[in-house]
Design an enzyme around this catalytic site. Structure first.
Site, PDB file in Angstrom:
ATOM      1  N   ASP A 126       0.830  -1.215   0.000  1.00 58.21           N
ATOM      2  CA  ASP A 126       0.000   0.000   0.000  1.00 58.21           C
ATOM      3  C   ASP A 126       0.859   1.258   0.000  1.00 58.21           C
ATOM      4  OD1 ASP A 126      -2.307  -1.477  -0.084  1.00 58.21           O
ATOM      5  OD2 ASP A 126      -2.550  -1.543   2.093  1.00 58.21           O
TER       6      ASP A 126
ATOM      7  N   SER B  40     -12.304  -2.620  -6.685  1.00 59.55           N
ATOM      8  CA  SER B  40     -11.676  -2.758  -5.373  1.00 59.55           C
ATOM      9  C   SER B  40     -12.150  -1.586  -4.501  1.00 59.55           C
ATOM     10  CB  SER B  40     -10.172  -2.732  -5.602  1.00 59.55           C
ATOM     11  OG  SER B  40      -9.521  -2.924  -4.396  1.00 59.55           O
ATOM     12  N   LEU B  41     -11.543  -1.431  -3.340  1.00 61.60           N
ATOM     13  CA  LEU B  41     -11.931  -0.314  -2.472  1.00 61.60           C
ATOM     14  C   LEU B  41     -10.735   0.591  -2.236  1.00 61.60           C
ATOM     15  CD1 LEU B  41     -13.845  -2.233   0.344  1.00 61.60           C
ATOM     16  CD2 LEU B  41     -14.844  -0.628  -1.275  1.00 61.60           C
TER      17      LEU B  41
ATOM     18  N   GLU C 173     -18.567  -2.625   8.434  1.00 61.09           N
ATOM     19  CA  GLU C 173     -18.450  -4.092   8.356  1.00 61.09           C
ATOM     20  C   GLU C 173     -17.008  -4.525   8.514  1.00 61.09           C
ATOM     21  OE1 GLU C 173     -19.850  -4.944   4.419  1.00 61.09           O
ATOM     22  OE2 GLU C 173     -21.669  -3.767   4.743  1.00 61.09           O
TER      23      GLU C 173
ATOM     24  N   LYS D  22     -13.680  -6.218   7.284  1.00 63.04           N
ATOM     25  CA  LYS D  22     -13.072  -6.460   5.975  1.00 63.04           C
ATOM     26  C   LYS D  22     -12.442  -7.857   6.047  1.00 63.04           C
ATOM     27  CE  LYS D  22      -9.925  -4.303   2.654  1.00 63.04           C
ATOM     28  NZ  LYS D  22      -9.471  -5.555   2.154  1.00 63.04           N
TER      29      LYS D  22
ATOM     30  N   ARG E 181     -12.782 -12.526  -9.120  1.00 58.16           N
ATOM     31  CA  ARG E 181     -12.710 -11.147  -9.568  1.00 58.16           C
ATOM     32  C   ARG E 181     -11.994 -11.057 -10.931  1.00 58.16           C
ATOM     33  NH1 ARG E 181     -11.878  -6.482  -6.610  1.00 58.16           N
ATOM     34  NH2 ARG E 181     -11.065  -7.658  -4.871  1.00 58.16           N
TER      35      ARG E 181
ATOM     36  N   GLU F  13     -16.631 -12.703  -0.101  1.00 58.04           N
ATOM     37  CA  GLU F  13     -15.259 -13.152   0.061  1.00 58.04           C
ATOM     38  C   GLU F  13     -15.257 -14.631   0.434  1.00 58.04           C
ATOM     39  OE1 GLU F  13     -13.486 -10.417  -0.423  1.00 58.04           O
ATOM     40  OE2 GLU F  13     -11.450 -10.829   0.297  1.00 58.04           O
TER      41      GLU F  13
ATOM     42  N   LYS G 128     -19.462   1.855   4.353  1.00 55.19           N
ATOM     43  CA  LYS G 128     -20.229   2.064   3.116  1.00 55.19           C
ATOM     44  C   LYS G 128     -21.394   3.010   3.385  1.00 55.19           C
ATOM     45  CE  LYS G 128     -19.423  -2.725   1.837  1.00 55.19           C
ATOM     46  NZ  LYS G 128     -19.953  -4.077   1.807  1.00 55.19           N
TER      47      LYS G 128
ATOM     48  N   LYS H 290      -7.713   0.140   6.968  1.00 54.97           N
ATOM     49  CA  LYS H 290      -6.961  -1.089   7.223  1.00 54.97           C
ATOM     50  C   LYS H 290      -6.217  -1.029   8.551  1.00 54.97           C
ATOM     51  CE  LYS H 290      -5.282  -3.428   3.689  1.00 54.97           C
ATOM     52  NZ  LYS H 290      -4.730  -3.770   2.383  1.00 54.97           N
TER      53      LYS H 290
ATOM     54  N   CYS I  49      31.182 -21.259   8.583  1.00 53.53           N
ATOM     55  CA  CYS I  49      29.902 -21.861   8.206  1.00 53.53           C
ATOM     56  C   CYS I  49      29.452 -22.816   9.311  1.00 53.53           C
ATOM     57  CB  CYS I  49      30.049 -22.610   6.885  1.00 53.53           C
ATOM     58  SG  CYS I  49      28.573 -23.560   6.467  1.00 53.53           S
TER      59      CYS I  49
ATOM     60  N   CYS J 260      28.767 -18.852   2.705  1.00 54.05           N
ATOM     61  CA  CYS J 260      29.731 -19.944   2.811  1.00 54.05           C
ATOM     62  C   CYS J 260      30.216 -20.204   1.387  1.00 54.05           C
ATOM     63  CB  CYS J 260      29.045 -21.186   3.383  1.00 54.05           C
ATOM     64  SG  CYS J 260      30.053 -22.665   3.138  1.00 54.05           S
TER      65      CYS J 260
HETATM   66  S1  IVH Z   1     -17.424  -4.134  -0.507  1.00 52.01           S
HETATM   67  C1  IVH Z   1     -17.625  -2.145  -4.795  1.00 52.01           C
HETATM   68  N1  IVH Z   1     -17.203  -5.231   1.853  1.00 52.01           N
HETATM   69  O1  IVH Z   1     -11.780  -6.100   0.145  1.00 52.01           O
HETATM   70  C2  IVH Z   1     -16.958  -2.615  -3.560  1.00 52.01           C
HETATM   71  N2  IVH Z   1     -15.451  -5.610   0.298  1.00 52.01           N
HETATM   72  O2  IVH Z   1      -9.627  -4.271  -0.603  1.00 52.01           O
HETATM   73  C3  IVH Z   1     -17.401  -3.925  -3.095  1.00 52.01           C
HETATM   74  N3  IVH Z   1     -13.671  -7.102   1.153  1.00 52.01           N
HETATM   75  O3  IVH Z   1     -12.567  -5.847  -3.243  1.00 52.01           O
HETATM   76  C4  IVH Z   1     -16.592  -4.426  -1.990  1.00 52.01           C
HETATM   77  N4  IVH Z   1     -14.553  -7.479   3.117  1.00 52.01           N
HETATM   78  O4  IVH Z   1     -12.703  -8.230  -2.037  1.00 52.01           O
HETATM   79  C5  IVH Z   1     -16.626  -5.069   0.649  1.00 52.01           C
HETATM   80  N5  IVH Z   1     -17.199  -6.168   3.961  1.00 52.01           N
HETATM   81  C6  IVH Z   1     -16.622  -6.012   2.775  1.00 52.01           C
HETATM   82  C7  IVH Z   1     -15.391  -6.622   2.454  1.00 52.01           C
HETATM   83  C8  IVH Z   1     -14.833  -6.390   1.202  1.00 52.01           C
HETATM   84  C9  IVH Z   1     -13.539  -7.747   2.311  1.00 52.01           C
HETATM   85  C10 IVH Z   1     -12.673  -7.184   0.064  1.00 52.01           C
HETATM   86  C11 IVH Z   1     -13.250  -7.150  -1.326  1.00 52.01           C
HETATM   87  C12 IVH Z   1     -12.726  -5.848  -1.879  1.00 52.01           C
HETATM   88  C13 IVH Z   1     -11.430  -5.712  -1.154  1.00 52.01           C
HETATM   89  C14 IVH Z   1     -10.874  -4.324  -1.191  1.00 52.01           C
END
Ligand code: IVH
Length: 731
Positions: free
Chosen positions: A38, A109-110, A140, A142, A163, A200, A315, A339, A433, A451
């Site tokens: 990251d 992705s997010l 939620e 992750k 994906r 997931e 979200k 994260k 060694c 060595c």
């Molecule tokens: S929402 C359009 N919710 O984390 C976005 N993703 O790093 C839809 N992930 O791509 C994703 N837990 O594979 C969402 N509660 C959660 C998640 C989650 C894990 C994963 C997912 C995403 C990635 C991003």
């Protein structure tokens, strides 16, 4: 940083990020931690922000990482599956080709952050974007696994896609049928006739520990973490085996424009009522304070969960507002991931072992008081090298911090000096060694000690043998323990000895019976068909990795030419710098190595690229990397197959490594532009056909895959230089 410097750094970062994406998504064996990844991505984002004209559509900032083994072909967008290649069933190599389907909605992705203030900015941006309207958030866990997209049709599981690259995913439906908590039929009522739900697939710690214990017993390399284990398992050859892996699923997103729900929360509650697995750890928050509370709570509490989580997802809950906020090319604007920092544990350093690797490098490895960390118990950790030990000022008896990175072995990242007792001792890095007693050396510019007794040090000998038989090298079905036994009994000292082993020799090994001996011998026999590039990798020239070996094989075509090459010629090969060139020269200057190669040749191993040529193919395009763009007289997949059949390599993007851009009609403007910028030659279908024709010696060149009256593509199906309808075809 000025523009020129930024341009160079951007190029470097893209290469590093692409390579790490490949390791993470395709190989399932990352070598850097998520945090390190990251940070690289953040650096690239900020440079691209500073110089927006340097942003290109193929930058990793503009795409999601791809788990596809093979690039998506355009011939099967939402259509027919492609053939499934057989594997050897021994390892976790995914099926070469899963059928691929286009996602109905891109799988994005997010955006993620480690910084609470950026979560605040997200909340402010969302509020601003919604013009002061009242809204809420769904917070939620992750889940740390691999993304999946399920389609239910008429209440039954219809398809499961990974994906992939976000646009096209691999079809893993059959495997998903064997995941316990994914219903094949929905229960309850009210589900739409057809809908997608995403989530997931993850592997709980318990299943992960069991799997790794089994793998160790079977001498297979263990998985570094539950995420890799989940994504590797999801792409297994054998669906029954997937069922044994203990995978689980959690679903967290129903995409769609016209859902019969007002909020995301209602949608997930409905999904739960249809029997779908949805997390009960979600919470609706009204403001940043509640979000922070949720994050703080789970930052501690997650350590007690039976599965891995790497953060919190926040979200916007109202679906109409999600729609209003929309998406960037890569992320939704209505969600963000916070994260967690990698977990750390504090424990006592008991002692340090100094381990010799196959190249002779000596690595200090710490023995620790066992401590729980991210779901497993850590007893050993890497200390990297002497410089690192000095920098940490580490003493035996110290309390040290351990962290898990991407690698399987955790690392020591700090010493808690306030806990230092009186009885600590300064560790003594060995001068000799630890295995064979030879004085260690440290090359200029190297952080590690070596060595130098390369061919006499038992650990190095065994390490080299293990490398030789490994999957990406000769792919012989055996592991470390077998090599140890063979070496211990004095049966094998060098790779060539393996090929003189007899059934009787093998029956001397403890626990070996006729069947195991036969399996091993036939696997050795099969290894004689391994292509030259792999053999070159297998012999273990220092600094010659898999990619370098392939590029050397492509350039020199046979071992004699490589052995005869001087320094200048080696330096002229792509990707070969001074260190590698010198290492190759030193390797072949040793008569023992030359003798070994002669013995391997005599055993029947491939030491020339010409022997690699597949039936009906040629080596006309050997060593070339070709990017195709546009449409041809045959489907693109067939064009790619032709390139490979004649020794070429297909690549998806134009770079300095591209030999030719093969352009059909309507080639992509970006690829053309890039080729022009980099001075890459653009050729057409006729050119490549002539190149092949000149090598195969065929005078009568036919257009590939000419279609007959009923549209059947005859030419492309004919194997080799075969006569079809009285004409000579090349393909
Ligand atoms: S929402 C359009 N919710 O984390 C976005 N993703 O790093 C839809 N992930 O791509 C994703 N837990 O594979 C969402 N509660 C959660 C998640 C989650 C894990 C994963 C997912 C995403 C990635 C991003």
């Amino acid at each position: 940083m000025d523009r020129e410097q930024a341009k160079i750094r951007i190029g470097e970062l893209r290469d590093i990020i692409n390579e790490n994406n490949r390791r993470y998504y395709v190989e399932n064996s990352p070598v850097i931690s998520d945090y390190e990844f990251d940070m690289l991505m953040n650096e690239l984002i900020s440079l691209e922000k500073q110089y927006p004209d340097l942003v290109t559509p193929d930058s990793p900032t503009q795409k999601v990482g791809s788990d596809l083994e093979s690039p998506p072909g355009e011939s099967h967008p939402a259509g027919k599956p492609v053939a499934v290649a057989a594997g050897n069933g021994r390892d976790d190599r995914p099926q070469k080709e899963f059928a691929q389907y286009r996602h109905r909605y891109p799988m994005l992705s997010l955006g993620n952050t480690y910084d609470m203030s950026e979560v605040e900015s997200f909340v402010e941006r969302a509020a601003k974007g919604l013009g002061g309207e009242k809204f809420s958030f769904s917070t939620e866990l992750k889940f740390d696994g691999t993304a999946i997209c399920l389609t239910y049709r008429h209440g039954r599981l219809f398809r499961a896609l990974t994906r992939g690259d976000g646009t096209v995913g691999d079809d893993v439906t059959e495997n998903v049928h064997h995941i316990g908590n994914i219903p094949v039929r929905l229960s309850g009522s009210g589900w739409p006739d057809e809908f997608e739900i995403r989530g997931e697939i993850y592997m709980p710690y318990k299943a992960f520990d069991r799997l790794n214990a089994e793998r160790e017993r079977d001498e297979d390399p263990p998985f570094a973490n539950p995420r890799n284990a989940a994504s590797g398992s999801l792409k297994l050859l054998d669906p029954e085996e997937v069922g044994h892996r203990g995978l689980e699923c959690t679903l967290y997103h129903i995409p769609g424009d016209d859902l019969p729900f007002e909020t995301h929360d209602q949608a997930l509650n409905a999904a739960a009522s249809w029997g779908l697995p949805v997390s009960d750890k979600r919470r609706i928050c009204r403001d940043i304070r509640e979000i922070e509370e949720y994050i703080d709570y789970w930052d501690t509490e997650r350590k007690l969960l039976p599965f891995a989580t790497d953060g919190i997802v926040i979200k916007v809950n109202e679906l109409a507002f999600q729609k209003r906020l929309g998406y960037t090319a890569k992320f939704p604007r209505w969600a963000v991931a916070y994260k967690f920092q990698a977990e750390k544990a504090l424990t006592r350093l008991r002692s340090i072992d100094y381990q010799v690797g196959r190249t002779g490098a000596v690595t200090p490895v710490a023995n620790l008081d066992p401590v729980p960390l991210s779901g497993t118990t850590v007893k050993r950790a890497s200390l990297h090298n002497l410089d690192q030990m000095r920098q940490l000022d580490i003493r035996i008896g110290d309390y040290v911090y351990v962290e898990k990175g991407g690698e399987i072995i955790p690392k020591i990242t700090g010493v808690e000096l306030s806990e230092r007792g009186k009885d600590v001792t300064v560790p003594a890095f060995p001068e000799k060694c630890p295995d064979c007693g030879t004085p260690l050396v440290r090359d200029d510019g190297e952080a590690r000690f070596f060595c130098p007794n390369t061919d006499g040090c038992p650990t190095q000998i065994m390490g080299k043998l293990v490398h030789f038989i490994s999957r990406k090298a000769m792919n012989v079905m055996a592991g470390d323990a077998t090599i140890e036994q063979l070496y211990g009994l004095g049966l094998v000292k060098t790779p060539a000895d393996l090929y003189s082993l007899t059934r009787e020799d093998l029956l001397r090994l403890e626990g070996w019976k006729d069947r195991s001996a036969e399996r091993f011998l036939s696997s050795l026999e099969a290894s004689k068909a391994v292509p030259f590039g792999h053999v070159l990798f297998a012999i273990g020239i220092r600094h010659v990795g898999e990619t370098t070996a392939k590029s050397l094989a492509g350039h020199f075509r046979n071992i004699d030419a490589l052995m005869a090459a001087g320094r200048e010629e080696l330096l002229g090969v792509e990707d070969i710098g001074e260190v590698i060139a010198d290492s190759i020269l030193a390797y072949f200057a040793d008569p023992a190595h030359v003798r070994e190669i002669e013995r391997l040749k005599a055993a029947g191993l491939r030491f020339s690229i010409d022997e690699d040529t597949p039936a009906g193919g040629s080596s006309a395009l050997a060593g070339m990397t070709i990017v195709i763009s546009g449409n041809f007289s045959i489907p693109r997949d067939e064009m790619k197959a032709i390139i490979e059949k004649h020794g070429g390599k297909n690549s998806g993007s134009v770079s300095g490594r591209t030999t030719y851009l093969l352009a059909g009609s309507k080639p992509g403007p970006e690829k053309m532009k890039k080729a022009e910028q980099l001075g890459i030659k653009v050729i057409g279908e006729d050119d490549i056909m002539s190149m092949i024709a000149s090598q195969t010696g065929s005078g009568q060149q036919e257009k590939p895959g000419q279609r007959d009256s009923d549209g059947e593509n005859k030419g492309s199906r004919a194997a080799g230089t075969a006569a079809v309808s009285g004409q000579l075809t090349l393909f």
